[in-house]
Design a protein around this motif. Structure first.
Motif, PDB file in Angstrom:
ATOM      1  N   GLY A 134       8.119  35.821  24.930  1.00 40.44           N
ATOM      2  CA  GLY A 134       9.310  35.813  24.088  1.00 40.44           C
ATOM      3  C   GLY A 134       8.955  35.652  22.629  1.00 40.44           C
ATOM      4  O   GLY A 134       7.846  35.241  22.288  1.00 40.44           O
ATOM      5  N   LEU A 135       9.917  35.975  21.762  1.00 45.86           N
ATOM      6  CA  LEU A 135       9.732  35.902  20.315  1.00 45.86           C
ATOM      7  C   LEU A 135      10.805  35.007  19.716  1.00 45.86           C
ATOM      8  O   LEU A 135      11.967  35.039  20.151  1.00 45.86           O
ATOM      9  CB  LEU A 135       9.816  37.297  19.701  1.00 45.86           C
ATOM     10  CG  LEU A 135       8.834  38.333  20.262  1.00 45.86           C
ATOM     11  CD1 LEU A 135       9.198  39.723  19.759  1.00 45.86           C
ATOM     12  CD2 LEU A 135       7.410  37.983  19.868  1.00 45.86           C
ATOM     13  N   SER A 248       6.016  32.771  18.941  1.00 41.57           N
ATOM     14  CA  SER A 248       6.216  33.250  20.316  1.00 41.57           C
ATOM     15  C   SER A 248       6.324  32.122  21.333  1.00 41.57           C
ATOM     16  O   SER A 248       5.913  30.990  21.092  1.00 41.57           O
ATOM     17  CB  SER A 248       5.038  34.151  20.733  1.00 41.57           C
ATOM     18  OG  SER A 248       4.683  35.054  19.729  1.00 41.57           O
ATOM     19  N   ILE A 309      14.944  35.805  15.390  1.00 43.62           N
ATOM     20  CA  ILE A 309      15.083  36.930  16.317  1.00 43.62           C
ATOM     21  C   ILE A 309      15.997  36.491  17.457  1.00 43.62           C
ATOM     22  O   ILE A 309      15.637  35.613  18.249  1.00 43.62           O
ATOM     23  CB  ILE A 309      13.714  37.360  16.882  1.00 43.62           C
ATOM     24  CG1 ILE A 309      12.789  37.792  15.744  1.00 43.62           C
ATOM     25  CG2 ILE A 309      13.882  38.495  17.900  1.00 43.62           C
ATOM     26  CD1 ILE A 309      11.373  38.102  16.200  1.00 43.62           C
ATOM     27  N   SER A 311      18.427  37.095  20.980  1.00 40.06           N
ATOM     28  CA  SER A 311      18.035  37.613  22.295  1.00 40.06           C
ATOM     29  C   SER A 311      18.150  39.134  22.367  1.00 40.06           C
ATOM     30  O   SER A 311      17.314  39.801  22.986  1.00 40.06           O
ATOM     31  CB  SER A 311      18.894  36.972  23.389  1.00 40.06           C
ATOM     32  OG  SER A 311      20.272  37.248  23.171  1.00 40.06           O
ATOM     33  N   GLN A 314      15.263  40.632  20.349  1.00 42.38           N
ATOM     34  CA  GLN A 314      14.028  40.419  21.093  1.00 42.38           C
ATOM     35  C   GLN A 314      13.821  41.508  22.137  1.00 42.38           C
ATOM     36  O   GLN A 314      12.734  42.099  22.234  1.00 42.38           O
ATOM     37  CB  GLN A 314      14.078  39.053  21.782  1.00 42.38           C
ATOM     38  CG  GLN A 314      12.906  38.755  22.685  1.00 42.38           C
ATOM     39  CD  GLN A 314      13.049  37.389  23.337  1.00 42.38           C
ATOM     40  OE1 GLN A 314      12.275  36.485  23.105  1.00 42.38           O
ATOM     41  NE2 GLN A 314      14.081  37.243  24.161  1.00 42.38           N
TER      42      GLN A 314
END
Length: 361
Positions: A134-135, A248, A309, A311, A314
């Motif tokens: 994830g970011l 991340s 960012i 969801s 992302q």
């Protein structure tokens, strides 16, 4: 029924009536515990119904490594306060770190399952030590400051000077980019590896000529010595658009392999916390300050150094290949500074499935 009871001895009648009362009480109870457990012979363990077993199986623990800033700690504070982890059946055991490399060490030893890292520690994922799932943000919070008494005014002025920096972090990456921009090599500078607290202390005390550090620690330095005594040489944004610096979520390869469904649940919970943070930023700052004991004003100043960012974004950058390009370019920096011997395909350590599935209805 009545005639039968009358024919019983007095003690038996009492016992029978008591049994009826218990039966009626159980049928009329609205509590879940009575319905979830059945009676069992004396001396044996209670019998667990399927409903109870299902409820207990939902709560699973994730050992999570976080850094006390708005990127790493805000999701923990928000998720706990709003119950987002609980909704996904997760109990988050949060463990504080001050930089990324120690988190990878903890993942290797099995003490941490998932962690928050800045861009500087992503080289360890490229080495196969963790999968990025994830970011959080694109950052410009990493900065290089010279002290006023050092006489340094630009990147070129760092030649022969002493710079304190936590190695293996995004602060070091910005320092190296600045040196390259000035036609210098890391060997042209006396780079001293320090932990975060040590770097801050050394800069404030004038034991180093410059420091490569990030917010909120830059804010703390400013509080102690005053902005007028800090000479800013550059930050992440000095090197856009050629280089982006994503923070991340990274997961232990072993944990990902053994518990892929739990990783998906984690991403669903984190998506909720991220989107809530972005739309309720003032509340997020207050919750994070209370959780980390970092002053609110320090956390607020950090907000200007991040591009969050959400969801949806992302999932988009994972799908369209933008994220891959970010990490491809970061790897080039890692090769230049000796963290990697060669660039590997970023898809080797980018596991995009959980984040993409988490936004699907």
């Amino acid at each position: 029924m009545v005639s039968t009871i009358k024919s019983l001895p007095k003690l038996s009648v009492t016992a029978a009536l008591f049994s009826v009362v218990l039966l009626l009480s159980a049928c009329g109870s609205s509590g879940g515990s009575s319905a979830a457990q059945t009676s069992s012979p004396q001396g044996s363990s209670p019998v667990t119904t399927p409903v109870q077993a299902k409820t207990e199986a939902k709560v699973l623990t994730i050992n999570f490594g976080y850094i006390p800033d708005m990127g790493g700690a805000a999701p923990v504070a928000i998720g706990e306060e709003k119950g987002f982890f609980k909704e996904e059946g997760i109990k988050l055991n949060a463990i504080k770190f001050l930089s990324g490399p120690p988190e990878f060490q903890a993942m290797a030893s099995g003490d941490v399952d998932i962690a928050y890292i800045g861009p500087g520690a992503a080289f360890l994922s490229a080495q196969g030590q963790g999968n990025i799932i994830g970011l959080i943000s694109l950052g410009k919070s990493d900065m290089v400051f010279a002290t006023k008494k050092s006489g340094v005014q630009d990147w070129k002025g760092l030649k022969g000077k002493t710079v304190g920096v936590p190695k293996g972090t995004s602060g070091e990456m910005v320092l190296n980019l600045g040196l390259e921009k000035a036609g210098l090599k890391p060997s042209d500078v006396n780079i001293v590896n320090m932990d975060v607290a040590g770097a801050v202390t050394a800069y404030v005390a004038g034991k180093v000529d410059a420091v490569a550090i990030w917010s909120p620690y830059t804010v703390e330095i400013e509080k102690q010595i005053g902005k007028e005594n800090m000479i800013k040489l550059g930050d992440n944004s000095s090197f856009f658009p050629d280089y982006s610096f994503p923070a991340s979520w990274v997961v232990s390869p072993k944990f990902l392999k053994e518990k892929p469904e739990l990783v998906e649940k984690f991403m669903k919970a984190m998506n909720k916390t991220t989107d809530y943070k972005i739309s309720h930023i003032d509340e997020a700052v207050k919750l994070t300050a209370a959780y980390t004991q970092v002053p609110e004003d320090s956390l607020k100043q950090e907000l200007d150094s991040r591009e969050w960012i959400d969801s949806k974004k992302q999932a988009e950058v994972f799908k369209d290949g933008s994220a891959k390009k970010w990490f491809d370019n970061l790897q080039k920096l890692f090769v230049d500074n000796g963290k990697l011997t060669s660039v590997v395909p970023s898809e080797n350590f980018l596991t995009t499935g959980p984040a993409i599935k988490a936004v699907q209805p």
